[in-house]
Enzyme design. Structure first.
Site, PDB file in Angstrom:
ATOM      1  N   GLN A 193      57.286 -21.209 -48.525  1.00  0.00           N
ATOM      2  CA  GLN A 193      58.657 -21.120 -49.662  1.00  0.00           C
ATOM      3  C   GLN A 193      59.606 -20.087 -49.057  1.00  0.00           C
ATOM      4  O   GLN A 193      60.724 -19.976 -49.549  1.00  0.00           O
ATOM      5  CB  GLN A 193      58.346 -21.131 -50.957  1.00  0.00           C
ATOM      6  CG  GLN A 193      57.832 -22.543 -51.532  1.00  0.00           C
ATOM      7  CD  GLN A 193      58.668 -23.787 -51.385  1.00  0.00           C
ATOM      8  OE1 GLN A 193      59.964 -23.516 -51.023  1.00  0.00           O
ATOM      9  NE2 GLN A 193      58.160 -25.142 -51.540  1.00  0.00           N
ATOM     10  N   CYS A 219      52.242 -34.397 -58.682  1.00  0.00           N
ATOM     11  CA  CYS A 219      51.347 -34.510 -57.147  1.00  0.00           C
ATOM     12  C   CYS A 219      51.716 -35.599 -56.600  1.00  0.00           C
ATOM     13  O   CYS A 219      52.717 -36.335 -56.939  1.00  0.00           O
ATOM     14  CB  CYS A 219      50.104 -34.661 -57.795  1.00  0.00           C
ATOM     15  SG  CYS A 219      49.589 -36.236 -58.781  1.00  0.00           S
TER      16      CYS A 219
END
Ligand code: PLP
Length: 373
Positions: A165, A310
């Site tokens: 990230q 998820c």
């Protein structure tokens, strides 16, 4: 028009990447073949490797191409001979790898407790590994990697950092971080999905996860994904221009936070007071389930995430917010807004008005999603 504010899930593909990938479809050769068609594919891969190496300032030989951040993280932690310490807010592609991982506590902002790290390392009776992420995918909170490295080095530990990230959002080089291994992923920087890299410092011994051919200097078997790797290379060459955009993204992100707090004072912005990625905001509103918020925003054409979704699309309470000490209610009612290279002020204004209208409507009618356990 749709408003895409989910860049931490995946960035919109850069047009330069699309063009470069289209051009690679003529490179039909297998990069391991010695004939000219093979050599052409190989040279395209090596060009991409050099581009990526120059962004993080490593030697091209230190890059192992993988199928993405998940595989890079799995590979980094795969040596079961070495005990591993991970922070409590790592991505699931770190959490799920080793059932024997020991967890380093974090504080209310999700920042690693350095004393706890030291305590864990001093209790280890052999060479161990520390894996701490650079930036959290849900909150954007940055970890003090250099301090982690200083401590871990005193104990001779190997250090891995998941920088998936961080790349393209904050400036860093491999040597500035001082780690031994670093995971990155193409699709978070405007490249294609399904390709990433693990950077492994020369001299670090890492057994391969995938066995077979001798590709990637015997460290990752399998015919290379030429198109994906070339797209990754071009996306990496755009990282410097992405970094120039960071302060603009930060002002837009700050404006979102300021205005939603002004309109809905009950809002919490997680990690607000500490060093964070400039593009990320984790906005919580207790008693308002993030699933309902995301669905309502989706109907209005505004795309955000709950960091804890998820692959089945099911949203579970965020393990990150829970590790930071928040209860299930708070951990089920935060959304993640993440900005990127195509985000405009208009997008941010649309989010602010759609989200605050939705919240007021729900508060007024009091008939939806106030039942989070
Ligand atoms: N690490 C972090 C912090 C992530 O945010 C992600 C993806 O969301 C990954 C690893 C996995 O990367 P990939 O999607 O390339 O497998």
């Amino acid at each position: 028009m749709d408003v895409y504010l989910d860049y931490n899930a995946t960035a919109i593909l850069r047009p330069e990447v699309i063009t470069a990938m289209q051009n690679t479809f003529q490179l039909f050769g297998n990069s391991s073949s010695v004939h000219r068609a093979g050599r052409k594919a190989k040279s395209a891969i090596e060009e991409a490797r050099e581009r990526i190496a120059s962004v993080v300032e490593v030697s091209p030989a230190e890059i192992i191409f993988t199928s993405g951040g998940t595989e890079s993280n799995n590979l980094a932690l795969s040596n079961r001979e070495i005990p591993v310490f991970i922070s409590a807010t790592e991505h699931d592609s770190i959490n799920a790898v080793r059932e024997d991982s020991k967890i380093i506590n974090v504080d209310v902002n999700g920042i690693i407790n350095l004393e706890h790290l030291e305590e864990l390392l001093s209790s280890a009776d052999r060479l161990s590994m520390v894996s701490v992420m650079l930036a959290n995918n849900e909150t954007g909170v940055l970890q003090p990697i250099q301090q982690v490295v200083n401590i871990a080095r005193r104990f001779g530990a190997i250090i891995h950092c998941d920088a998936v990230q961080g790349l393209g959002k904050i400036p860093f080089t491999f040597s500035e971080l001082g780690v031994d291994m670093l995971s990155i992923s193409a699709h978070k920087i405007g490249g294609p999905k399904g390709v990433g890299a693990l950077i492994v410092k020369e001299g670090i011994d890492l057994p391969p996860l995938l066995l077979g051919g001798g590709q990637e200097r015997n460290r990752r078997a399998g015919t290379e994904n030429v198109t994906g790797i070339c797209g990754f290379g071009v996306a990496a060459s755009l990282v410097q221009s992405a970094l120039k955009q960071a302060s603009n993204l930060e002002s837009m992100r700050n404006k979102i936070e300021f205005e939603v707090k002004e309109k809905i004072p009950e809002v919490t912005v997680y990690g607000h007071g500490v060093a964070r990625l400039p593009n990320t905001s984790c906005i919580g509103l207790p008693d308002m389930s993030n699933e309902s918020q995301i669905m309502a925003l989706d109907l209005a054409g505004v795309y955000v995430s709950a960091g804890s979704a998820c692959s089945s699309g099911k949203i579970t309470p965020s393990h990150v917010l829970k590790a930071m000490g928040f209860n299930d209610n708070a951990a089920s009612s935060a959304i993640r807004v993440s900005l990127g290279w195509q985000t405009t002020e208009n997008d941010c204004n649309t989010f602010i008005s759609v989200w605050t209208d939705m919240v007021k409507r729900i508060f007024n009618s009091n008939d939806l999603c106030r039942s989070v356990a």
